[in-house]
Scaffold this motif. Structure first.
Motif, PDB file in Angstrom:
ATOM      1  N   GLY A  10      57.744  18.322  94.106  1.00  0.00           N
ATOM      2  CA  GLY A  10      58.736  19.722  93.850  1.00  0.00           C
ATOM      3  C   GLY A  10      57.855  21.089  93.570  1.00  0.00           C
ATOM      4  O   GLY A  10      56.830  21.063  93.848  1.00  0.00           O
ATOM      5  N   LEU A  11      58.680  21.808  92.758  1.00  0.00           N
ATOM      6  CA  LEU A  11      58.213  23.253  92.707  1.00  0.00           C
ATOM      7  C   LEU A  11      58.006  23.207  91.015  1.00  0.00           C
ATOM      8  O   LEU A  11      58.827  22.786  90.337  1.00  0.00           O
ATOM      9  CB  LEU A  11      59.216  24.002  93.153  1.00  0.00           C
ATOM     10  CG  LEU A  11      59.014  25.561  92.645  1.00  0.00           C
ATOM     11  CD1 LEU A  11      57.825  26.059  93.292  1.00  0.00           C
ATOM     12  CD2 LEU A  11      60.214  26.516  92.942  1.00  0.00           C
ATOM     13  N   VAL A  12      56.666  23.620  90.708  1.00  0.00           N
ATOM     14  CA  VAL A  12      56.333  23.985  89.292  1.00  0.00           C
ATOM     15  C   VAL A  12      55.660  25.162  89.239  1.00  0.00           C
ATOM     16  O   VAL A  12      55.025  25.601  90.213  1.00  0.00           O
ATOM     17  CB  VAL A  12      55.355  22.736  88.899  1.00  0.00           C
ATOM     18  CG1 VAL A  12      54.230  22.505  89.804  1.00  0.00           C
ATOM     19  CG2 VAL A  12      55.097  22.726  87.403  1.00  0.00           C
ATOM     20  N   GLN A  13      55.656  25.732  88.130  1.00  0.00           N
ATOM     21  CA  GLN A  13      54.768  26.953  87.738  1.00  0.00           C
ATOM     22  C   GLN A  13      53.250  26.487  87.668  1.00  0.00           C
ATOM     23  O   GLN A  13      53.017  25.497  87.096  1.00  0.00           O
ATOM     24  CB  GLN A  13      55.419  27.623  86.893  1.00  0.00           C
ATOM     25  CG  GLN A  13      56.701  28.400  87.039  1.00  0.00           C
ATOM     26  CD  GLN A  13      57.066  29.486  85.674  1.00  0.00           C
ATOM     27  OE1 GLN A  13      56.760  29.152  84.780  1.00  0.00           O
ATOM     28  NE2 GLN A  13      57.811  30.407  86.027  1.00  0.00           N
ATOM     29  N   ALA A  14      52.371  27.522  87.626  1.00  0.00           N
ATOM     30  CA  ALA A  14      51.125  27.201  87.693  1.00  0.00           C
ATOM     31  C   ALA A  14      50.881  26.686  85.907  1.00  0.00           C
ATOM     32  O   ALA A  14      51.504  27.480  85.241  1.00  0.00           O
ATOM     33  CB  ALA A  14      50.053  28.425  87.809  1.00  0.00           C
ATOM     34  N   GLY A  15      50.225  25.960  85.817  1.00  0.00           N
ATOM     35  CA  GLY A  15      49.774  25.357  84.402  1.00  0.00           C
ATOM     36  C   GLY A  15      50.634  24.187  84.136  1.00  0.00           C
ATOM     37  O   GLY A  15      50.623  23.656  83.187  1.00  0.00           O
ATOM     38  N   GLY A  16      51.652  23.759  84.837  1.00  0.00           N
ATOM     39  CA  GLY A  16      52.683  22.897  84.733  1.00  0.00           C
ATOM     40  C   GLY A  16      52.097  21.804  85.057  1.00  0.00           C
ATOM     41  O   GLY A  16      50.874  21.431  85.728  1.00  0.00           O
ATOM     42  N   SER A  17      52.952  20.484  85.093  1.00  0.00           N
ATOM     43  CA  SER A  17      52.623  19.269  85.386  1.00  0.00           C
ATOM     44  C   SER A  17      53.590  18.496  86.440  1.00  0.00           C
ATOM     45  O   SER A  17      54.654  18.900  86.278  1.00  0.00           O
ATOM     46  CB  SER A  17      52.478  18.324  84.189  1.00  0.00           C
ATOM     47  OG  SER A  17      51.506  18.823  83.157  1.00  0.00           O
TER      48      SER A  17
END
Length: 115
Positions: A10-17
């Protein structure tokens, strides 16, 4: 024959999991190593992490300390927990299983990390 089905991209922001899952079916009792590879646009497919049937693991230097590979109790599933994601982790992630009769690949799941 072994069939592999991935999920969890999926799509996630930097720093996410994100957590990727891969389920194997078919002749699963012959599977030895299972692992994750990735391929970014314009680049070759590369190893991310691999785990043996005995639980030994190996990671690409670029993901050490951020990603964790594990196998389910039934040994026919493999997971990739990805933390502290970076934009450079963006790629199609492929599940891989090595069996006595061949090397099998899933269809891939897209992981996109936005900055």
């Amino acid at each position: 024959q072994v069939q592999l089905v991935e999920s969890g991209g999926g799509l996630v922001q930097a720093g996410g999991s994100l957590r990727l899952s891969c389920a194997a079916s078919g002749t699963i009792f012959n599977i030895n190593d299972m692992g994750w590879y990735r391929q970014a646009p314009g680049k070759q497919r590369e190893l991310v992490a691999v785990i043996s049937s005995g639980g030994s693991t190996n990671y690409a230097d670029s993901v050490k300390g951020r990603f964790t590979i594990s196998r389910g109790a039934a040994k026919n599933t493999v997971y990739l927990q990805m933390n502290s994601l970076k934009p450079e982790d963006t790629a199609v992630y492929y599940c891989n299983a090595v069996s006595w009769d061949g090397n099998y690949w899933g269809q891939g799941t897209q992981v996109t990390v936005s900055s």
